[in-house]
Design a protein around this motif. Structure first.
Motif, PDB file in Angstrom:
ATOM      1  N   ALA A 187      12.926 -17.655  -3.181  1.00 35.49           N
ATOM      2  CA  ALA A 187      11.785 -18.123  -2.329  1.00 35.49           C
ATOM      3  C   ALA A 187      10.563 -17.611  -2.862  1.00 35.49           C
ATOM      4  O   ALA A 187       9.687 -18.301  -2.821  1.00 35.49           O
ATOM      5  CB  ALA A 187      12.028 -17.481  -0.861  1.00 35.49           C
ATOM      6  N   ARG A 188      10.611 -16.545  -3.584  1.00 34.27           N
ATOM      7  CA  ARG A 188       9.486 -15.801  -4.056  1.00 34.27           C
ATOM      8  C   ARG A 188       8.993 -16.501  -5.376  1.00 34.27           C
ATOM      9  O   ARG A 188       7.792 -17.060  -5.538  1.00 34.27           O
ATOM     10  CB  ARG A 188       9.672 -14.438  -4.520  1.00 34.27           C
ATOM     11  CG  ARG A 188       8.428 -13.468  -5.226  1.00 34.27           C
ATOM     12  CD  ARG A 188       8.801 -12.594  -5.976  1.00 34.27           C
ATOM     13  NE  ARG A 188       9.605 -12.918  -6.999  1.00 34.27           N
ATOM     14  CZ  ARG A 188      10.764 -12.366  -7.481  1.00 34.27           C
ATOM     15  NH1 ARG A 188      11.093 -11.181  -7.093  1.00 34.27           N
ATOM     16  NH2 ARG A 188      11.309 -12.816  -8.659  1.00 34.27           N
ATOM     17  N   ASP A 189      10.047 -17.100  -5.972  1.00 34.28           N
ATOM     18  CA  ASP A 189       9.791 -17.826  -7.275  1.00 34.28           C
ATOM     19  C   ASP A 189       9.314 -19.300  -6.829  1.00 34.28           C
ATOM     20  O   ASP A 189       8.341 -19.748  -7.629  1.00 34.28           O
ATOM     21  CB  ASP A 189      11.245 -18.056  -8.276  1.00 34.28           C
ATOM     22  CG  ASP A 189      11.422 -16.462  -8.698  1.00 34.28           C
ATOM     23  OD1 ASP A 189      10.582 -15.581  -8.699  1.00 34.28           O
ATOM     24  OD2 ASP A 189      12.532 -16.362  -9.197  1.00 34.28           O
ATOM     25  N   ASP A 209       5.679 -10.953   0.166  1.00 31.55           N
ATOM     26  CA  ASP A 209       5.421  -9.076   0.228  1.00 31.55           C
ATOM     27  C   ASP A 209       6.268  -8.770   1.476  1.00 31.55           C
ATOM     28  O   ASP A 209       6.854  -7.696   1.702  1.00 31.55           O
ATOM     29  CB  ASP A 209       4.119  -8.960   0.736  1.00 31.55           C
ATOM     30  CG  ASP A 209       3.220  -9.140  -0.658  1.00 31.55           C
ATOM     31  OD1 ASP A 209       1.853  -8.901  -0.489  1.00 31.55           O
ATOM     32  OD2 ASP A 209       3.849  -9.428  -1.759  1.00 31.55           O
ATOM     33  N   ASN A 210       6.623  -9.697   2.713  1.00 31.75           N
ATOM     34  CA  ASN A 210       7.290  -9.135   3.665  1.00 31.75           C
ATOM     35  C   ASN A 210       9.003  -9.248   3.333  1.00 31.75           C
ATOM     36  O   ASN A 210       9.330  -8.211   3.655  1.00 31.75           O
ATOM     37  CB  ASN A 210       7.123 -10.332   4.841  1.00 31.75           C
ATOM     38  CG  ASN A 210       5.607 -10.030   5.701  1.00 31.75           C
ATOM     39  OD1 ASN A 210       4.910  -9.253   5.605  1.00 31.75           O
ATOM     40  ND2 ASN A 210       5.369 -11.086   6.586  1.00 31.75           N
ATOM     41  N   TYR A 211       9.346 -10.157   2.314  1.00 35.01           N
ATOM     42  CA  TYR A 211      10.761 -10.192   2.195  1.00 35.01           C
ATOM     43  C   TYR A 211      10.955  -8.759   1.189  1.00 35.01           C
ATOM     44  O   TYR A 211      11.860  -8.445   1.250  1.00 35.01           O
ATOM     45  CB  TYR A 211      11.002 -11.335   1.187  1.00 35.01           C
ATOM     46  CG  TYR A 211      11.196 -12.735   2.081  1.00 35.01           C
ATOM     47  CD1 TYR A 211      10.514 -13.956   1.705  1.00 35.01           C
ATOM     48  CD2 TYR A 211      12.152 -12.477   3.120  1.00 35.01           C
ATOM     49  CE1 TYR A 211      10.648 -15.105   2.510  1.00 35.01           C
ATOM     50  CE2 TYR A 211      12.356 -13.744   3.960  1.00 35.01           C
ATOM     51  CZ  TYR A 211      11.718 -14.763   3.674  1.00 35.01           C
ATOM     52  OH  TYR A 211      12.016 -16.024   4.052  1.00 35.01           O
ATOM     53  N   ALA A 212       9.909  -8.849   0.361  1.00 41.77           N
ATOM     54  CA  ALA A 212      10.030  -7.362  -0.582  1.00 41.77           C
ATOM     55  C   ALA A 212      10.219  -6.156   0.328  1.00 41.77           C
ATOM     56  O   ALA A 212      10.913  -5.092   0.066  1.00 41.77           O
ATOM     57  CB  ALA A 212       8.858  -7.198  -1.340  1.00 41.77           C
ATOM     58  N   ALA A 231       2.152 -17.800   1.420  1.00 37.82           N
ATOM     59  CA  ALA A 231       3.289 -17.601   0.554  1.00 37.82           C
ATOM     60  C   ALA A 231       3.330 -15.958   0.079  1.00 37.82           C
ATOM     61  O   ALA A 231       4.480 -15.602  -0.057  1.00 37.82           O
ATOM     62  CB  ALA A 231       3.235 -18.506  -0.635  1.00 37.82           C
ATOM     63  N   VAL A 232       2.177 -15.544  -0.444  1.00 36.99           N
ATOM     64  CA  VAL A 232       2.114 -14.188  -0.922  1.00 36.99           C
ATOM     65  C   VAL A 232       2.655 -13.168   0.163  1.00 36.99           C
ATOM     66  O   VAL A 232       3.317 -12.333   0.004  1.00 36.99           O
ATOM     67  CB  VAL A 232       0.678 -13.753  -1.367  1.00 36.99           C
ATOM     68  CG1 VAL A 232       0.474 -12.384  -1.822  1.00 36.99           C
ATOM     69  CG2 VAL A 232       0.570 -14.579  -2.699  1.00 36.99           C
ATOM     70  N   LYS A 276      13.348  -3.512   0.376  1.00 34.73           N
ATOM     71  CA  LYS A 276      13.365  -2.047   0.397  1.00 34.73           C
ATOM     72  C   LYS A 276      13.839  -1.348   1.487  1.00 34.73           C
ATOM     73  O   LYS A 276      14.553  -0.276   1.445  1.00 34.73           O
ATOM     74  CB  LYS A 276      11.684  -1.954   0.172  1.00 34.73           C
ATOM     75  CG  LYS A 276      11.628  -0.281  -0.190  1.00 34.73           C
ATOM     76  CD  LYS A 276      10.121  -0.287  -0.265  1.00 34.73           C
ATOM     77  CE  LYS A 276       9.641   1.197  -0.659  1.00 34.73           C
ATOM     78  NZ  LYS A 276       8.411   1.309  -0.911  1.00 34.73           N
ATOM     79  N   GLU A 277      13.449  -1.809   2.669  1.00 30.09           N
ATOM     80  CA  GLU A 277      14.051  -1.203   4.085  1.00 30.09           C
ATOM     81  C   GLU A 277      15.710  -1.161   3.961  1.00 30.09           C
ATOM     82  O   GLU A 277      16.327  -0.247   4.425  1.00 30.09           O
ATOM     83  CB  GLU A 277      13.741  -1.596   5.191  1.00 30.09           C
ATOM     84  CG  GLU A 277      14.021  -1.317   6.728  1.00 30.09           C
ATOM     85  CD  GLU A 277      13.488  -1.931   7.812  1.00 30.09           C
ATOM     86  OE1 GLU A 277      12.351  -2.413   7.679  1.00 30.09           O
ATOM     87  OE2 GLU A 277      14.201  -2.110   8.586  1.00 30.09           O
TER      88      GLU A 277
END
Length: 159
Positions: free
Chosen positions: A55-57, A141-144, A136-137, A148-149
């Motif tokens: 999704a990020r890509d 960031d939310n997915y990242a 999108a950014v 991490k969590e």
């Protein structure tokens, strides 16, 4: 006096062996189940991470595409403004020679207002594209943060 040698019957030895094996299997059943759930959670996290990366890509590709479109539109806008300005100036000179100055000024003002409106519409399109990029950014960031969590939770389970 010699001590009598005590022999344990084979049936008792076999039953004791079965009991020890059952006890050992019961003792490891819980950790094995926990390990299986942990491996499943890890696989789910890996899948989610891969989905998030995809999704990020995709969002980055879309943002890059939008940025290219914005740059192209800006170049076209600059070119259109230059052409429009040159055309307006040329037309204004021709009309001033033929018609009265008041009529030409009114026409020129109307054309400039249309150009300003068109420029505003292009600016709005760019702002919309930039807002989509911000969205999108933010999603990336939310997915990242979520990954991490999940990694921290997974590490805490193994820790």
């Amino acid at each position: 006096m010699t001590a009598a040698k005590l022999e344990i019957p084979e049936a008792i030895v076999s039953a004791l062996g079965d009991w020890v094996q059952q006890a050992a299997e019961a003792a490891v059943a819980g950790p094995r189940e926990t390990l299986a759930r942990t491996e499943e959670a890890l696989q789910t996290a890996r899948t989610e991470l891969a989905d998030t990366a995809a999704a990020r890509d995709q969002a980055k590709a879309l943002a890059d595409e939008r940025d290219e479109e914005i740059q192209q539109l800006m170049a076209e806008l600059r070119n259109a403004r230059s052409i429009a300005t040159d055309a307006l100036v040329g037309k204004a000179k021709d009309q001033l020679a033929i018609e009265g100055k008041d009529a030409q000024l009114a026409d020129l003002r109307a054309q400039i207002e249309r150009n300003v409106a068109a420029a505003a519409a292009l600016s709005d399109a760019r702002l919309t594209a930039e807002m989509e990029l911000v969205g999108a950014v933010t999603a990336r960031d939310n997915y990242a943060a979520e990954i991490k969590e999940l990694r921290a939770k997974l590490a805490a389970r193994h820790g």
